[in-house]
Design a protein around this motif. Sequence first.
Motif, short mmCIF file in Angstrom:
data_model
loop_
_atom_site.label_atom_id
_atom_site.label_comp_id
_atom_site.label_asym_id
_atom_site.label_seq_id
_atom_site.Cartn_x
_atom_site.Cartn_y
_atom_site.Cartn_z
N TRP A 181 0.84 -1.19 0.00
CA TRP A 181 0.00 0.00 0.00
C TRP A 181 0.87 1.25 0.00
O TRP A 181 2.07 1.19 0.23
N GLU A 182 0.23 2.35 -0.25
CA GLU A 182 0.89 3.65 -0.22
C GLU A 182 0.10 4.54 0.73
O GLU A 182 -1.12 4.64 0.62
N LYS A 193 -12.51 0.32 5.39
CA LYS A 193 -12.06 0.04 6.75
C LYS A 193 -11.30 -1.28 6.78
O LYS A 193 -11.43 -2.10 5.88
N GLY A 194 -10.55 -1.46 7.82
CA GLY A 194 -9.80 -2.70 7.99
C GLY A 194 -9.93 -3.20 9.41
O GLY A 194 -10.44 -2.50 10.29
N ILE A 209 -0.56 -12.23 13.45
CA ILE A 209 -1.43 -11.08 13.20
C ILE A 209 -1.61 -10.96 11.70
O ILE A 209 -0.67 -11.18 10.94
N ARG A 210 -2.81 -10.61 11.28
CA ARG A 210 -3.07 -10.34 9.87
C ARG A 210 -3.97 -9.13 9.78
O ARG A 210 -4.93 -9.00 10.54
N TYR A 211 -3.65 -8.23 8.85
CA TYR A 211 -4.50 -7.06 8.63
C TYR A 211 -5.40 -7.36 7.44
O TYR A 211 -4.93 -7.71 6.37
N CYS A 212 -6.70 -7.23 7.64
CA CYS A 212 -7.67 -7.54 6.60
C CYS A 212 -8.46 -6.28 6.25
O CYS A 212 -8.86 -5.52 7.14
N VAL A 213 -8.68 -6.09 4.97
CA VAL A 213 -9.50 -4.97 4.49
C VAL A 213 -10.94 -5.47 4.40
O VAL A 213 -11.20 -6.59 4.01
N ARG A 214 -11.88 -4.59 4.75
CA ARG A 214 -13.30 -4.95 4.71
C ARG A 214 -13.78 -4.96 3.27
O ARG A 214 -14.30 -4.00 2.75
N TYR A 227 -11.42 -9.24 -5.84
CA TYR A 227 -10.74 -8.51 -4.79
C TYR A 227 -10.20 -9.48 -3.77
O TYR A 227 -10.71 -10.59 -3.61
N ALA A 228 -9.15 -9.08 -3.10
CA ALA A 228 -8.56 -9.87 -2.03
C ALA A 228 -8.74 -9.11 -0.73
O ALA A 228 -8.16 -8.04 -0.56
N PRO A 229 -9.58 -9.60 0.19
CA PRO A 229 -9.81 -8.87 1.42
C PRO A 229 -8.61 -8.85 2.37
O PRO A 229 -8.60 -8.11 3.32
N VAL A 230 -7.58 -9.65 2.08
CA VAL A 230 -6.39 -9.67 2.91
C VAL A 230 -5.28 -8.97 2.15
O VAL A 230 -5.02 -9.26 0.99
N VAL A 231 -4.60 -8.04 2.79
CA VAL A 231 -3.51 -7.32 2.15
C VAL A 231 -2.34 -8.26 2.01
O VAL A 231 -1.90 -8.86 2.98
N GLN A 232 -1.85 -8.45 0.80
CA GLN A 232 -0.67 -9.29 0.56
C GLN A 232 0.17 -8.70 -0.53
O GLN A 232 -0.32 -8.09 -1.44
#
Length: 91
Positions: free
Chosen positions: A26-27, A47-48, A67-72, A86-91
Amino acid sequence: MHGPDSEQYINAMKTEINQLLKQKAWEQIPQSGVPNGPDGKPRRVLKGTWVFKLKRLPDGSPLKYKIRYCVRGDMQKEGVDYFETYAPVVQ
């Protein structure tokens, strides 16, 4: 984040954020800098949420704090926020 293992989870969060930054997943931009959508209105910021998981050894002692950060992803609208998948998990 106020439990007895909060320090380990905070360290795991820092590791996850550093890894995502290293992968350029991400930026960071200010909320006022969010570009407008095709309709001219400002795009919605998704939101995440953080997902916490504790891996344990067979005897029950902690092995790894994950821990994993997930985007809604459920907040996205087809044709506006995504076009194919779309991928709800940032990778």
